[in-house]
Design an enzyme around this catalytic site. Structure first.
Site, PDB file in Angstrom:
ATOM      1  N   ASP A  81      54.510  36.464  10.632  1.00  0.00           N
ATOM      2  CA  ASP A  81      55.193  35.687  10.283  1.00  0.00           C
ATOM      3  C   ASP A  81      54.310  34.389   9.918  1.00  0.00           C
ATOM      4  O   ASP A  81      53.194  34.205  10.243  1.00  0.00           O
ATOM      5  CB  ASP A  81      55.763  34.995  11.587  1.00  0.00           C
ATOM      6  N   GLU A 176      57.750  38.399   5.085  1.00  0.00           N
ATOM      7  CA  GLU A 176      59.103  37.588   4.595  1.00  0.00           C
ATOM      8  C   GLU A 176      58.946  37.307   3.085  1.00  0.00           C
ATOM      9  O   GLU A 176      57.676  36.822   2.663  1.00  0.00           O
ATOM     10  CB  GLU A 176      59.362  36.339   5.360  1.00  0.00           C
ATOM     11  N   ASP A 258      57.112  32.086  16.503  1.00  0.00           N
ATOM     12  CA  ASP A 258      56.483  32.721  15.434  1.00  0.00           C
ATOM     13  C   ASP A 258      56.275  34.233  15.932  1.00  0.00           C
ATOM     14  O   ASP A 258      56.577  35.205  15.020  1.00  0.00           O
ATOM     15  CB  ASP A 258      55.118  32.142  15.095  1.00  0.00           C
TER      16      ASP A 258
END
Ligand SMILES: [Zn+2]
Length: 309
Positions: A81, A176, A258
């Site tokens: 993350d 991501e 996170d």
């Protein structure tokens, strides 16, 4: 001064021979490059010597025969993350946080120094049509450029260290697929986003995972990695950017925002690469905690090497 020539060569891991100038000692070690040349696995195609705000550097264009390792089985999976407070948070699909890289905020701390230096420069005689800049302006402008350069280099270095550590130590790295252009439009985030250089992080992972035989998995940007509970799977309707801790109303999980997102990403990526070991399958337990170590020579063939001290 820019000069290129194919007869530039390395005398050893700390000396560069340049035509007409002679031998120059390099500030940074060129050991990795020198070894490639020595073994015959690399070839210098060109070398460019340049000067930038008082520093001389030489960059090499190199052809290297790289042995691409066999793709590994997805045993060690990590979800990453990317954040603002903590730059990179990594977690395993088993729900263990294994990596944490704090944001050093190079830019934020350097900003004050930068503003000060720029104020000084603005009071001096800068370049105008028909008017030569003063010596005092040149000096103060040099200082402004130096701060910019230091920030840039420190940022680049941290990204290199992190991506190398990840690509070497993990088989599958899940990130991501961020919409960086959209985030930079949001001004409160913009400064921090460019500070953290998120796009560069993904770009480096892309080629380094190929170098080391690991795999990069990009999870759809619409997958709610932050809003999903990593314990029971409940998806929250809303989650403010200010909520640093994830608290699940269904199962009572309380976890760093996170870390929760990183666990979800790791699992999502693992589900995507279900070759052999499926989700919750035969995955190696308890990974060692990674401490991002410096690899000073790692990037020596792709970042400029400083010459002179
Ligand atoms: Zn829950």
């Amino acid at each position: 001064m820019d000069r290129c020539g194919s007869w530039d060569r390395l005398s050893d891991s700390h000396h560069l021979r340049v035509a007409r100038i002679g031998e120059i000692k390099t500030y940074e070690s060129t050991r990795k490059l020198y070894r490639h040349l020595d073994r015959g696995t690399g070839k210098i195609v060109a070398a460019t010597v340049s000067e930038h705000s008082g520093k001389w550097r030489v960059s090499f264009t190199v052809e290297v025969a790289r042995q691409v390792p066999v793709t590994r089985t997805p045993e060690r999976v990590i979800g990453i993350d990317v954040g603002v407070v903590t730059l990179y948070t990594g977690a395993s699909p088993e729900g263990e946080q294994v990596l944490e890289v704090a944001n050093p905020r190079h830019f934020v701390t350097a900003e004050k120094r930068l503003a000060h230096a720029q104020r000084i420069a603005s009071r001096r005689q800068g370049p105008k049509p028909g008017v030569a800049p003063s010596k005092r302006w040149k000096k103060s402008n040099c200082r402004v450029q130096k701060i910019h350069r230091d920030v840039r280099n420190a940022r680049k270095n941290l990204i290199h260290e992190t991506t190398t550590t990840l690509a070497k130590n993990y088989d599958v790295i899940v990130v991501e697929d961020l919409n960086i252009a959209g985030m930079v439009k949001n001004h409160s985030l913009a400064k921090h986003v460019s500070d953290a250089a998120w796009g560069e992080f993904a770009r480096q992972l892309e080629y380094k995972t190929k170098w080391y035989g690991s795999a990069l998995v990009r999870v759809d940007r619409f997958y709610p990695s932050s809003k999903t509970c990593s314990h029971c799977g409940t998806v929250k309707a809303t989650l403010s950017l200010d909520d640093r801790v994830y608290h699940c109303g269904t199962c009572g999980l309380t976890l760093g925002r996170d870390a929760n997102a990183a666990i979800n990403l790791a699992r999502q990526g693992l589900a995507g690469t279900s070759s052999g070991t499926g989700r919750g399958g035969e995955v190696r337990p308890a990974q060692q905690k990674l401490v991002a170590t410096a690899h000073p020579d790692e990037a020596s063939t792709e970042t400029p090497t400083f010459v002179g001290a």
